[in-house]
Write a protein that holds these residues in place. Structure first.
Motif, PDB file in Angstrom:
ATOM      1  N   PHE A  84       0.818  -1.213   0.000  1.00 51.58           N
ATOM      2  CA  PHE A  84       0.000   0.000   0.000  1.00 51.58           C
ATOM      3  C   PHE A  84       0.855   1.268   0.000  1.00 51.58           C
ATOM      4  O   PHE A  84       0.321   2.370  -0.118  1.00 51.58           O
ATOM      5  CB  PHE A  84      -0.924   0.024   1.229  1.00 51.58           C
TER       6      PHE A  84
ATOM      7  N   VAL B 298      -7.168  -6.494   6.351  1.00 47.19           N
ATOM      8  CA  VAL B 298      -7.009  -5.873   5.031  1.00 47.19           C
ATOM      9  C   VAL B 298      -8.123  -4.864   4.760  1.00 47.19           C
ATOM     10  O   VAL B 298      -7.872  -3.793   4.178  1.00 47.19           O
ATOM     11  CB  VAL B 298      -6.981  -6.959   3.940  1.00 47.19           C
TER      12      VAL B 298
ATOM     13  N   THR C 130      -7.475  -0.948   4.082  1.00 37.50           N
ATOM     14  CA  THR C 130      -7.873  -0.377   2.795  1.00 37.50           C
ATOM     15  C   THR C 130      -8.842   0.788   2.947  1.00 37.50           C
ATOM     16  O   THR C 130      -8.700   1.817   2.267  1.00 37.50           O
ATOM     17  CB  THR C 130      -8.526  -1.464   1.919  1.00 37.50           C
ATOM     18  N   PHE C 131      -9.803   0.669   3.841  1.00 38.89           N
ATOM     19  CA  PHE C 131     -10.921   1.617   3.848  1.00 38.89           C
ATOM     20  C   PHE C 131     -10.982   2.543   5.056  1.00 38.89           C
ATOM     21  O   PHE C 131     -11.759   3.504   5.039  1.00 38.89           O
ATOM     22  CB  PHE C 131     -12.247   0.846   3.754  1.00 38.89           C
TER      23      PHE C 131
ATOM     24  N   ARG D  10      -3.899   3.480   9.634  1.00 40.81           N
ATOM     25  CA  ARG D  10      -4.708   2.380   9.101  1.00 40.81           C
ATOM     26  C   ARG D  10      -4.065   1.027   9.394  1.00 40.81           C
ATOM     27  O   ARG D  10      -4.762   0.048   9.698  1.00 40.81           O
ATOM     28  CB  ARG D  10      -4.924   2.553   7.589  1.00 40.81           C
TER      29      ARG D  10
END
Length: 419
Positions: free
Chosen positions: A237, A374, A378-379, A387
């Motif tokens: 990421f 995950v 991601t969100f 995160r």
């Protein structure tokens, strides 16, 4: 096994785990102080993959300890199902290693140091045999040999790494090779384990063995994604050099916090035959259930205490060990400690499911944990560091409740028949 014998075995393994932990931390300290932050991030990615593969292979150790315990209860040696289990695991590791070696993957993970993909592959293949050796030893009460192997693995790494540094071989690849050689520590202990195997006897069909171990390895691979493999996941990421450098301190903190969990594998391997033996009668099953309830409650209390200490002194500890260039906020260390304690609890509860040959539930459990980490990564709002920490907090917290629901349901006991 008598209570006194079990206590001695647990003490032997406990001492071995503590010694191995003490030998593991200097590896991370030396590499962090030798390499630049960017190169150290690559090294920690390699470290995460190697020990991620090791985590994925932990079911081999648990399955071999289960097979050994069942055979021992029946007064027999383990049959060729044991070696078939190791062979299937090694084949799976080989396929994964070839995937990592593909240029698009190895370039993304290791940059210019693509040789690390081959080093990781060789290390993983050796790990398959090493975990099989360990499981056989502990399943047949060979606690001293088992403990010796656990310590030897860590000792080989730090001795060889120190030698390389003295010789001036201080690049990413030589230091990674020093880590990989530890996977071959099983060699002096192989003959001791071999005497407990009867390779001429009947064995389960290859298809049965393959399905069972691949389900467990897939489960453990998902486990690895939130253990030492997490830095490799997060690195995917990271889009800029600035983000990669910002993650350097977090990766170190993750690796340090996860070392006790890497060394929890021997405890898991001991837990499996213990569950098998306690499940022989109702009284033992009742004792096991009470122990699981108390242990689960204690894990949450320990996680809270650990998180508080992590918040207060964690940033100072990271800088003291690895240098002022690594700055990790207190809340991040607190989250990592909380995560590590609860992941340890989930791993031990999963070992109970392995003893009961409930591989499907193990897979569901770790799929939930990995998917949650995950999804949050991601969100969730915020920068990448925030995160990453949130993913490590949310996933094992929910996973612990799922594991307790699976393990503590009434009327389920481990299989103790040799079939």
């Amino acid at each position: 096994m008598t209570g006194k014998t079990a206590g001695r075995s647990l003490g032997t393994v406990g001492i071995a785990v503590l010694l191995a932990a003490g030998l593991g931390y200097p590896v991370l300290i030396l590499t962090a102080r030798t390499l630049s932050p960017a190169d150290n991030a690559v090294f920690l990615t390699f470290w995460g993959i190697v020990f991620g593969v090791g985590s994925a292979l932990s079911p081999v150790e648990q399955e071999l300890s289960r097979l050994a315990a069942v055979a021992d209860v029946a007064g027999k040696r383990a049959n060729a199902t044991a070696t078939r289990t190791i062979a299937v695991a090694a084949a799976a590791v080989g396929l994964f290693g070839l995937l990592v070696a593909l240029p698009p993957v190895s370039d993304r993970l290791f940059g210019e140091h693509t040789a690390l993909a081959f080093v990781a592959l060789v290390s993983g293949l050796a790990f398959a045999v090493q975990f099989g050796t360990r499981g056989t030893l502990i399943g047949f009460h060979e606690a001293k040999s088992f403990g010796g192997l656990v310590v030897a693995e860590a000792a080989v790494r730090i001795v060889l790494l120190g030698l390389f540094l003295v010789l001036g071989l201080n690049g990413v690849v030589p230091l990674a090779i020093a880590v990989a050689v530890g996977s071959f520590a099983f060699l002096p202990f192989g003959p001791r384990a071999r005497k407990h195997l009867d390779l001429t006897g009947a064995a389960e069909p290859w298809g049965v063995v393959t399905r069972r171990i691949l389900v467990l390895m897939l489960s453990a691979g998902l486990t690895a994604s939130v253990l030492t493999g997490y830095p490799a996941i997060v690195k995917l990421f990271a889009g800029t050099q600035e983000e990669l450098e910002a993650l350097g301190g977090l990766f170190l903190a993750v690796s340090v916090a996860r070392i006790p969990l890497l060394l929890l594998s021997p405890v898991q391997a001991m837990a499996v035959p213990t569950v098998v033996r306690l499940s022989q009668d109702e009284e033992g099953h009742g004792k096991l259930r009470a122990l699981l309830v108390k242990g689960s409650a204690g894990a949450f209390a320990l996680a809270a205490i650990g998180a508080a200490f992590g918040w207060l002194i964690g940033p100072w500890v990271v800088q003291f060990l690895f240098g002022a260039k690594y700055d990790v906020p207190g809340w991040a260390v607190a989250g990592l400690v909380w995560s590590s304690v609860l992941l340890g609890a989930v791993m031990l509860l999963a070992a109970v499911l392995v003893a009961r040959t409930e591989g499907a539930k193990v897979l569901v459990l770790w799929a939930i944990v990995a998917a949650l980490s995950v999804l949050v990564l991601t969100f969730a709002p915020g920068d990448l560091v925030l995160r990453a920490v949130l993913g490590l907090v949310v996933a094992p917290t929910i996973g612990a409740f799922v594991a307790m629901a699976f393990v503590l349901r009434p009327g389920v006991r481990a299989e103790t028949s040799t079939g």
